[in-house]
Design a protein around this motif. Sequence first.
Motif, PDB file in Angstrom:
ATOM      1  N   MET A   8      -2.793  55.071  14.695  1.00  0.00           N
ATOM      2  CA  MET A   8      -2.432  54.629  13.185  1.00  0.00           C
ATOM      3  C   MET A   8      -3.325  54.021  12.292  1.00  0.00           C
ATOM      4  O   MET A   8      -3.970  52.853  12.709  1.00  0.00           O
ATOM      5  N   LYS A   9      -3.206  54.316  11.048  1.00  0.00           N
ATOM      6  CA  LYS A   9      -4.313  53.609   9.976  1.00  0.00           C
ATOM      7  C   LYS A   9      -5.863  53.902  10.230  1.00  0.00           C
ATOM      8  O   LYS A   9      -6.541  52.939   9.755  1.00  0.00           O
ATOM      9  N   THR A  10      -6.068  54.772  10.958  1.00  0.00           N
ATOM     10  CA  THR A  10      -7.728  55.132  11.122  1.00  0.00           C
ATOM     11  C   THR A  10      -8.211  55.923   9.618  1.00  0.00           C
ATOM     12  O   THR A  10      -7.505  56.514   9.085  1.00  0.00           O
ATOM     13  N   PRO A  11      -9.222  55.272   9.229  1.00  0.00           N
ATOM     14  CA  PRO A  11      -9.649  55.845   7.951  1.00  0.00           C
ATOM     15  C   PRO A  11     -10.276  57.398   8.021  1.00  0.00           C
ATOM     16  O   PRO A  11     -10.789  57.993   8.945  1.00  0.00           O
ATOM     17  N   ILE A  12      -9.654  58.200   7.293  1.00  0.00           N
ATOM     18  CA  ILE A  12      -9.995  59.665   6.987  1.00  0.00           C
ATOM     19  C   ILE A  12     -10.841  59.740   5.847  1.00  0.00           C
ATOM     20  O   ILE A  12     -10.436  59.402   4.670  1.00  0.00           O
ATOM     21  N   ARG A  13     -11.956  60.726   6.079  1.00  0.00           N
ATOM     22  CA  ARG A  13     -12.950  60.733   4.838  1.00  0.00           C
ATOM     23  C   ARG A  13     -13.216  62.221   4.499  1.00  0.00           C
ATOM     24  O   ARG A  13     -12.812  63.213   5.564  1.00  0.00           O
ATOM     25  N   CYS A  67      -8.007  70.335   4.235  1.00  0.00           N
ATOM     26  CA  CYS A  67      -6.963  69.901   4.294  1.00  0.00           C
ATOM     27  C   CYS A  67      -6.747  68.582   5.080  1.00  0.00           C
ATOM     28  O   CYS A  67      -7.435  68.810   6.402  1.00  0.00           O
ATOM     29  N   TYR A  68      -6.015  67.479   4.959  1.00  0.00           N
ATOM     30  CA  TYR A  68      -6.000  66.481   5.650  1.00  0.00           C
ATOM     31  C   TYR A  68      -4.481  65.885   5.753  1.00  0.00           C
ATOM     32  O   TYR A  68      -3.990  65.581   4.781  1.00  0.00           O
ATOM     33  N   PHE A  69      -3.669  66.267   6.898  1.00  0.00           N
ATOM     34  CA  PHE A  69      -2.171  65.946   6.875  1.00  0.00           C
ATOM     35  C   PHE A  69      -2.023  64.885   7.986  1.00  0.00           C
ATOM     36  O   PHE A  69      -2.474  64.305   8.651  1.00  0.00           O
ATOM     37  N   HIS A  70      -0.491  64.498   7.680  1.00  0.00           N
ATOM     38  CA  HIS A  70      -0.008  63.570   8.541  1.00  0.00           C
ATOM     39  C   HIS A  70      -0.366  62.081   8.217  1.00  0.00           C
ATOM     40  O   HIS A  70      -0.265  61.082   9.178  1.00  0.00           O
ATOM     41  N   LEU A  71      -0.943  61.923   7.126  1.00  0.00           N
ATOM     42  CA  LEU A  71      -1.487  60.433   6.554  1.00  0.00           C
ATOM     43  C   LEU A  71      -0.436  59.633   6.598  1.00  0.00           C
ATOM     44  O   LEU A  71       0.741  60.001   6.255  1.00  0.00           O
ATOM     45  N   SER A  72      -0.499  58.344   6.899  1.00  0.00           N
ATOM     46  CA  SER A  72       0.453  57.213   6.674  1.00  0.00           C
ATOM     47  C   SER A  72       0.247  56.704   5.370  1.00  0.00           C
ATOM     48  O   SER A  72       1.117  55.776   4.851  1.00  0.00           O
ATOM     49  N   LYS A 113     -17.672  61.822   2.428  1.00  0.00           N
ATOM     50  CA  LYS A 113     -17.322  60.732   3.522  1.00  0.00           C
ATOM     51  C   LYS A 113     -16.499  59.769   2.632  1.00  0.00           C
ATOM     52  O   LYS A 113     -16.712  58.712   2.948  1.00  0.00           O
ATOM     53  N   GLU A 114     -16.176  59.973   1.559  1.00  0.00           N
ATOM     54  CA  GLU A 114     -15.370  59.008   0.523  1.00  0.00           C
ATOM     55  C   GLU A 114     -13.979  58.846   1.328  1.00  0.00           C
ATOM     56  O   GLU A 114     -13.469  59.895   1.704  1.00  0.00           O
ATOM     57  N   LEU A 115     -13.359  57.718   1.345  1.00  0.00           N
ATOM     58  CA  LEU A 115     -12.134  57.281   1.945  1.00  0.00           C
ATOM     59  C   LEU A 115     -10.731  58.090   0.955  1.00  0.00           C
ATOM     60  O   LEU A 115     -10.812  57.907  -0.083  1.00  0.00           O
ATOM     61  N   LEU A 116     -10.175  58.802   1.976  1.00  0.00           N
ATOM     62  CA  LEU A 116      -9.016  59.616   1.473  1.00  0.00           C
ATOM     63  C   LEU A 116      -7.870  58.844   1.703  1.00  0.00           C
ATOM     64  O   LEU A 116      -6.879  59.256   0.615  1.00  0.00           O
ATOM     65  N   GLY A 117      -7.641  58.399   2.797  1.00  0.00           N
ATOM     66  CA  GLY A 117      -6.279  57.715   3.494  1.00  0.00           C
ATOM     67  C   GLY A 117      -6.556  57.210   4.805  1.00  0.00           C
ATOM     68  O   GLY A 117      -7.535  57.361   5.272  1.00  0.00           O
ATOM     69  N   LEU A 118      -5.470  56.878   5.318  1.00  0.00           N
ATOM     70  CA  LEU A 118      -5.251  56.455   6.593  1.00  0.00           C
ATOM     71  C   LEU A 118      -4.470  57.313   7.665  1.00  0.00           C
ATOM     72  O   LEU A 118      -3.249  58.025   6.915  1.00  0.00           O
ATOM     73  N   SER A 119      -4.823  57.666   8.620  1.00  0.00           N
ATOM     74  CA  SER A 119      -3.915  58.435   9.690  1.00  0.00           C
ATOM     75  C   SER A 119      -2.560  57.927   9.785  1.00  0.00           C
ATOM     76  O   SER A 119      -2.435  56.584   9.602  1.00  0.00           O
ATOM     77  N   GLY A 120      -1.812  58.848  10.379  1.00  0.00           N
ATOM     78  CA  GLY A 120      -0.498  58.366  10.756  1.00  0.00           C
ATOM     79  C   GLY A 120       0.357  59.560  11.448  1.00  0.00           C
ATOM     80  O   GLY A 120      -0.295  60.249  12.310  1.00  0.00           O
ATOM     81  N   MET A 121       1.363  59.475  11.444  1.00  0.00           N
ATOM     82  CA  MET A 121       2.474  60.444  12.040  1.00  0.00           C
ATOM     83  C   MET A 121       3.559  60.911  11.341  1.00  0.00           C
ATOM     84  O   MET A 121       4.756  60.875  11.766  1.00  0.00           O
ATOM     85  N   SER A 122       3.358  61.043  10.012  1.00  0.00           N
ATOM     86  CA  SER A 122       4.406  61.651   9.147  1.00  0.00           C
ATOM     87  C   SER A 122       4.280  63.127   9.135  1.00  0.00           C
ATOM     88  O   SER A 122       3.720  63.820   9.766  1.00  0.00           O
ATOM     89  N   GLY A 123       5.633  63.661   8.920  1.00  0.00           N
ATOM     90  CA  GLY A 123       5.901  65.076   8.904  1.00  0.00           C
ATOM     91  C   GLY A 123       6.078  65.734  10.294  1.00  0.00           C
ATOM     92  O   GLY A 123       6.910  64.865  11.157  1.00  0.00           O
ATOM     93  N   ARG A 124       5.910  66.854  10.563  1.00  0.00           N
ATOM     94  CA  ARG A 124       6.362  67.395  11.767  1.00  0.00           C
ATOM     95  C   ARG A 124       5.217  67.207  12.934  1.00  0.00           C
ATOM     96  O   ARG A 124       4.382  67.733  13.002  1.00  0.00           O
TER      97      ARG A 124
END
Length: 265
Positions: A166-171, A202-207, A220-231
């Motif tokens: 959870m909350k791993t940086p996604i770039r 595409c980058y999915f299931h972000l928190s 490599k720019e920060l897009l969001g943080l990983s998560g477990m949203s969606g299916r």
Amino acid sequence: MRFLLFFLSFVLSVYGVNNGEVKLINLDKNSTVIFEGKKIPVIENPIKKGSYFVLVPIKYRAKQGESTLVIDGKKVPLHVELKKYKKEYIKVAKSKVHPSKKALKRIRKEYMEAMKIYSTITPKRYWSKPFVLPLNSKLTSSYGNARMFNHTLKSFHSGADFRAKMKTPIRATNDGVVVIANKRYYAGGSVVIDHGEGLYSCYFHLSKILVKVGQKVKQKELLGLSGMSGRVSGPHLHYGIRLYANAINPIQFTKEIDTIFKVKR
């Protein structure tokens, strides 16, 4: 004679492509390329002026055998081989397998909106360097795996899943413009980048989403943080590539596009 040798080597280079993958074909001039009855963009090599290439996507559900590729009016044999993808059994929330009528309406709306975007070919190209993966982590589920959700719903995996707490940086995998930045029913927190000329990542299931639609982003720019949203069955990142609306293997795509930069992975 020289032209004949070039043509023969060209034909051999495009023979044998797996379903769900992309073939990069180098061209010695700016040509007109038709694939399956549609014109596809010819891209100028970013490091070699006057040299061009095309990216030919093979659909996951393509049939085995010859496909139709035409370059400057000449047919070039392109043989499609069906790859043996693995099977996966995944347990998720019941609502993600049997959505309510209200949820189904939302799902259809989100699907139509996304496909309209994926089908748009922006004339401008935003990237000029090799693609990178959105994070350095273990691949937990490969593209193309046949999936069974709760032993009932069948589908195929349209991207690659990476292990991510959870909350791993996604770039960002490369330069582009954000065209989707919201929470969706199946994909959860979603970011999609238009890289130009029909190519999207595409980058999915972000928190958490840290970019906005219309925003220009660099590799490599920060897009969001990983998560477990969606299916999902747990926290991770789903990373996908869309080319002319086709979902293709993002790992194979990265290796294939790197050939123009002479990068080996």
